[in-house]
Scaffold this active site. Sequence first.
Site, short mmCIF file in Angstrom:
data_model
loop_
_atom_site.label_atom_id
_atom_site.label_comp_id
_atom_site.label_asym_id
_atom_site.label_seq_id
_atom_site.Cartn_x
_atom_site.Cartn_y
_atom_site.Cartn_z
CG HIS A 113 -1.89 1.10 1.30
ND1 HIS A 113 -2.92 1.12 2.22
CD2 HIS A 113 -2.02 2.25 0.57
CE1 HIS A 113 -3.63 2.23 2.06
NE2 HIS A 113 -3.09 2.93 1.06
CB THR A 121 -10.61 3.41 -2.51
OG1 THR A 121 -10.80 4.71 -1.97
CG2 THR A 121 -11.86 3.01 -3.30
CG HIS A 169 1.65 3.57 4.29
ND1 HIS A 169 0.76 3.26 3.28
CD2 HIS A 169 1.00 4.43 5.10
CE1 HIS A 169 -0.38 3.92 3.47
NE2 HIS A 169 -0.26 4.63 4.58
CB SER A 210 -2.86 13.34 -3.12
OG SER A 210 -3.78 12.77 -2.21
#
Length: 398
Positions: A113, A121, A169, A210
Amino acid sequence: MNLIPNQPVKCRKLFFLTVCMVLFGVIVLGYFCPLGPSNFTPNRFFGAQTLILQQHSPPVALLHHIINNTVSNVDVSSDIIHLPLDTYNFSTSDLQRDFQLDMEKEDVIVFLHIQKTGGSTFGRHLVRNLVVDRPCECVHWRKRCNCLTQSHKNWLFSRFSTGWICGLHADWTELTECVEKALDKVEGSKRKRKYKYITFLRHPVHRYLSEWRHVFRGATWKSTNYRCNGNDATLEEVPFCYKGSNWRNVSLDSFLECPSNMAVNRQVRMLANLSKVNCYNRTEMSEKERNDIMLESAKENLLNMAFFGMTEFQLQSQKLFESTFHLNFHEDFEQYNYTRSNRVNLTWDQLVQITTLNKIDMIFYDFAKNLFFRRLEYLDKMNSRKSKRNRTGNNKEG
């Protein structure tokens, strides 16, 4: 009839009507195309990947290529950039993705991820939307779901199933060192497993913006270990860009200026084997040599992954996943054209700086996008051949 006295009145009406039309046009265009020197904004009609150029902006062709393709060296004085659409020669083994998952025995999906790629999502799709014999058991008040086989073995390693047991992560280097031991510990025994690594990617410009917006709101990943070769990175190797508990309200310029910002080229770094570049020690090779090695390693690891999706192509990602693993989702993925990163106004200099800083991510994304659509094309051909053979067989039997 004498028309002369009425002429001034008609002229005034015509003039008034013309002024109203001009003002209306200015208002409408101002709404859909807000002017701002050297700024761009998402096109409200054509989605997030198409951009409207503002007055005094760089040439249309140049900005279009920077946003939608790979630009390794940005020449702001050039009006035309020639970028080949497909310069990669993929072998059949690179394209052939056909895994009949045997979750009850030894197959485990490992989701790598990467931040701000739509991974949350997609991760929820895996635990709540995937059609399997034994769906994940989820309850609304828990963040994680139990994704277990009949013999109580994990078939999914992800944030929403096993949690961050290999670190927040965790990247490719961390996962390949950790997953086996972590699952042995969770399941209480050793067993043979076949790992199917998957991930999601996003256009580097939008992903970087982002992440900036995420940090701007006060989020951090301070607990990330950056583990490599059995050791965590030191504070000298990966220093923080800010003092205090977070970097809330950081300006984009300050975010761009931090030399140790881990948002830069994050996708390549997280998919590369960092053991090949002496982990996070940057003193033993030049930045160019380090970047070149990481880029090639990330490409190699992506080629060996069972699946990867792309944020900008949700339905195609769903199709590729389903064709690869012979599994379906209950509901179709949704394509969100507008995110916080799409509503950021950038100066031309900021855009050039983002693309330059994320140069190897840009090159990698171009490689990934080519591979993604080539895999889709290959699987479509294979599925068409299978359907044709099945129809031929049924006709012979009939």
